[in-house]
Design a protein around this motif. Structure first.
Motif, mmCIF file in Angstrom:
data_model
loop_
_atom_site.group_PDB
_atom_site.id
_atom_site.type_symbol
_atom_site.label_atom_id
_atom_site.label_comp_id
_atom_site.label_asym_id
_atom_site.label_seq_id
_atom_site.Cartn_x
_atom_site.Cartn_y
_atom_site.Cartn_z
ATOM 1 N N TRP A 1 -29.773 58.088 47.546
ATOM 2 C CA TRP A 1 -28.474 58.127 48.196
ATOM 3 C C TRP A 1 -28.501 57.355 49.506
ATOM 4 O O TRP A 1 -29.479 57.382 50.245
ATOM 5 N N SER A 2 -27.407 56.696 49.827
ATOM 6 C CA SER A 2 -27.218 56.154 51.174
ATOM 7 C C SER A 2 -26.571 57.230 52.031
ATOM 8 O O SER A 2 -25.984 58.190 51.518
ATOM 9 N N ALA A 3 -26.656 57.072 53.341
ATOM 10 C CA ALA A 3 -26.030 58.044 54.240
ATOM 11 C C ALA A 3 -24.530 58.115 54.004
ATOM 12 O O ALA A 3 -23.935 59.208 54.024
ATOM 13 N N LYS A 4 -23.898 56.985 53.753
ATOM 14 C CA LYS A 4 -22.455 56.965 53.529
ATOM 15 C C LYS A 4 -22.082 57.726 52.267
ATOM 16 O O LYS A 4 -21.099 58.480 52.241
ATOM 17 N N GLU A 5 -22.853 57.550 51.200
ATOM 18 C CA GLU A 5 -22.585 58.277 49.961
ATOM 19 C C GLU A 5 -22.758 59.781 50.164
ATOM 20 O O GLU A 5 -21.960 60.585 49.678
ATOM 21 N N LEU A 6 -23.801 60.156 50.876
ATOM 22 C CA LEU A 6 -24.045 61.569 51.133
ATOM 23 C C LEU A 6 -22.883 62.224 51.856
ATOM 24 O O LEU A 6 -22.474 63.337 51.537
ATOM 25 N N ALA A 7 -22.368 61.518 52.863
ATOM 26 C CA ALA A 7 -21.318 62.082 53.705
ATOM 27 C C ALA A 7 -20.068 62.432 52.908
ATOM 28 O O ALA A 7 -19.267 63.280 53.327
ATOM 29 N N HIS B 1 -25.139 58.466 62.749
ATOM 30 C CA HIS B 1 -26.374 57.675 62.786
ATOM 31 C C HIS B 1 -26.693 56.994 61.462
ATOM 32 O O HIS B 1 -27.461 56.038 61.436
ATOM 33 N N GLY B 2 -26.135 57.499 60.376
ATOM 34 C CA GLY B 2 -26.242 56.840 59.082
ATOM 35 C C GLY B 2 -27.656 56.514 58.654
ATOM 36 O O GLY B 2 -28.597 57.294 58.849
ATOM 37 N N ASP B 3 -27.806 55.317 58.075
ATOM 38 C CA ASP B 3 -29.084 54.931 57.496
ATOM 39 C C ASP B 3 -30.132 54.596 58.548
ATOM 40 O O ASP B 3 -31.283 54.343 58.200
ATOM 41 N N ARG B 4 -29.774 54.630 59.821
ATOM 42 C CA ARG B 4 -30.795 54.446 60.850
ATOM 43 C C ARG B 4 -31.773 55.616 60.844
ATOM 44 O O ARG B 4 -32.950 55.441 61.177
ATOM 45 N N ILE B 5 -31.284 56.817 60.488
ATOM 46 C CA ILE B 5 -32.172 57.974 60.483
ATOM 47 C C ILE B 5 -32.314 58.593 59.089
ATOM 48 O O ILE B 5 -32.955 59.631 58.938
ATOM 49 N N TRP B 6 -31.753 57.960 58.072
ATOM 50 C CA TRP B 6 -31.848 58.456 56.695
ATOM 51 C C TRP B 6 -32.542 57.401 55.860
ATOM 52 O O TRP B 6 -32.187 56.219 55.907
ATOM 53 N N GLY B 7 -33.552 57.821 55.076
ATOM 54 C CA GLY B 7 -34.304 56.834 54.321
ATOM 55 C C GLY B 7 -34.839 57.363 53.018
ATOM 56 O O GLY B 7 -34.339 58.358 52.469
ATOM 57 N N ARG B 8 -35.874 56.725 52.528
ATOM 58 C CA ARG B 8 -36.354 56.986 51.165
ATOM 59 C C ARG B 8 -36.877 58.404 50.976
ATOM 60 O O ARG B 8 -36.856 58.925 49.856
ATOM 61 N N TYR B 9 -37.366 59.048 52.050
ATOM 62 C CA TYR B 9 -37.861 60.417 51.959
ATOM 63 C C TYR B 9 -37.004 61.386 52.773
ATOM 64 O O TYR B 9 -37.493 62.387 53.276
ATOM 65 N N ALA C 1 -37.584 62.093 63.688
ATOM 66 C CA ALA C 1 -36.862 62.387 64.932
ATOM 67 C C ALA C 1 -36.117 61.144 65.386
ATOM 68 O O ALA C 1 -36.361 60.031 64.895
ATOM 69 N N PHE C 2 -35.230 61.336 66.358
ATOM 70 C CA PHE C 2 -34.537 60.208 66.970
ATOM 71 C C PHE C 2 -34.097 60.604 68.373
ATOM 72 O O PHE C 2 -34.065 61.800 68.729
ATOM 73 N N SER C 3 -33.763 59.607 69.166
ATOM 74 C CA SER C 3 -33.323 59.860 70.538
ATOM 75 C C SER C 3 -32.283 58.822 70.928
ATOM 76 O O SER C 3 -32.613 57.640 71.090
ATOM 77 N N GLU C 4 -31.032 59.256 71.062
ATOM 78 C CA GLU C 4 -30.016 58.350 71.604
ATOM 79 C C GLU C 4 -30.327 58.014 73.056
ATOM 80 O O GLU C 4 -30.068 56.897 73.507
#
Length: 426
Positions: free
Chosen positions: A5-11, A352-360, A365-368
């Motif tokens: 899934w892509s982040a957009k599809e998930l949403a 944040h979309g696919d910047r923080i969503w990936g194959r696993y 973590a992330f930090s704006e």
């Protein structure tokens, strides 16, 4: 072939479909991302294809076993495939170097040889071992068919369980457990296991052991006698029964409770459902309050726990906050605050979309605040997402673990009460 899934599809999915898809894609870490021979869990993987080494994590592998049970139950993999994978894991675990029955933090997933975690941490790691047994005992309970392959799981897990010398880790009968022992460095690490923290599972298993159990006083005088055990103060108008100020990192509410069901669980010290719900509420309230004014924090972006960060690795908490949000902190809290967690899950995807969503699944973590996102996935963070989400959906792992006769006996020895311990519990 599994759909990624892509982040957009998930949403765009419904809540239930969204939870299922997050669990399913996160599971890939433990299936296709596992050690290529043994199937044990790597400590971490990256967002890109990279050479795979042989280092595997013992605690992470315990979460991996629980994730495989979920996958079989949900039909993501066949029962035969799940059984075969766990038997491959046991092939290595049963020949691995052990230390009075305990496993090391890291080992070689091909040979079972110890890989030192640090110069003197080169032997048994009691807490990692406890997290492994939490998973293995669930597998022994779940795979109950009268087949050679499933009997192999049950028999070998029972053998490892019987050989684990929990009493050795009291260091000659002292009234507490010690985290590490090494044949080369002895007790040099000198790490006493006091609570409140993620280590309740170690004390429950130690009290439940069939051959080498510890006296209940080890729990009461050791774990329940920690400097940060009793709290009773209020934070953001929420009373915290146990734990350090503001509760500490959120994995305290996750690791032990992947198997131990906190619903209705009580002893002389706390109601553990109330405790964990309070911990999550306080962690979220702190991020919404955002006293350090970190960029991005809010009602749809919260969760402080141990993870990678822009500067290395740290146990993030309200009193150790450098602007790093760890998705596992909120997502693994789904049973405790479902509405708040779903709001945050959608916030992660939409902002944040696919910047923080990936194959696993979600990256570690992330930090704006620091314009940073991890390129890693960690076993000990991905595993609880799958397991705790499943416990929210079906209670599967809670039912399995709390249905184990030895665990029921151990909880009773320690003075716990639980709906699972009543005479008519199923």
């Amino acid at each position: 072939m599994y759909k990624t899934w892509s982040a957009k599809e998930l949403a765009g999915l419904s809540d239930e479909a969204l939870i299922d898809a997050v669990q399913r894609q996160t599971f890939e870490f433990f299936w296709h991302g596992a050690h290529p021979v043994s199937g044990l869990a790597p400590d971490r993987r990256t967002t890109r294809d990279a050479p795979v080494d042989d280092l595997v994590a013992i605690g992470g592998s315990g979460f991996g076993v629980m994730a495989i049970i979920v996958a079989v139950e949900r039909g993501w993999v066949t029962r035969d495939a799940g059984v075969a994978r766990i038997n491959r894991m046991l092939d290595v675990l049963c020949r691995a170097t052990c230390y009075h029955g305990a496993f090391p933090h890291f080992m070689n997933g091909l040979t079972g040889a110890t890989i030192p975690f640090s110069r003197k941490d080169d032997g048994g790691d009691l807490v990692e071992t406890a997290l492994l047994f939490q998973g293995l005992l669930c597998a022994r309970q779940y795979f109950d068919a009268d087949t050679t392959a499933e009997a192999s799981i049950r028999g070998r897990v029972t053998g490892l369980w019987a050989e684990m010398e929990w009493d050795w880790y009291t260091r000659d009968g002292r009234k507490l457990l010690y985290w590490h022992w090494s044949p080369w460095n002895g007790w040099a690490m000198d790490h006493e296991i006091h609570g409140w923290n993620e280590c309740l599972i170690a004390y429950v298993l130690a009290a439940s052991a069939p051959r080498y159990p510890v006296d209940p006083l080890v729990y009461h005088r050791g774990y329940a006698n920690g400097r940060d055990f009793i709290n009773g103060k209020r934070y953001y108008d929420v009373e915290l029964p146990l734990g350090q100020p503001y509760g500490g990192p959120l994995f305290f509410a996750h690791y032990s409770f992947c198997g131990i069901d906190p619903r209705g669980l009580r002893d002389r010290y706390a109601d553990y459902w109330q405790l964990n719900c309070a911990h999550v509420q306080i962690n979220r309230a702190y991020c919404v309050d955002n006293p350090k004014q970190h960029k991005g924090y809010g009602a749809d972006c919260w969760g402080l726990t141990a993870s990678d960060d822009p500067f290395g690795y740290s146990a993030h908490a309200p009193d150790n906050d450098n602007g790093t949000i760890s998705p596992t902190a909120a997502l693994s809290s789904l049973p405790y605050a479902p509405d708040a967690v779903l709001q945050t899950l959608r916030g992660f995807l939409n902002r944040h979309g696919d910047r923080i969503w990936g194959r696993y699944g979600f990256v570690d973590a992330f930090s704006e605040q620091h314009d940073w996102a991890a390129d890693t996935f960690l076993a000990i963070d991905q595993g609880p997402i799958i397991v705790m989400m499943e416990n929210h959906r079906s209670g599967l792992l809670w039912k399995l673990f709390m249905g184990i006769p030895e665990i029921q006996q151990g909880l009773r020895r320690l003075g716990f009460s639980s709906p699972h311990l009543t005479a008519n519990a199923t």
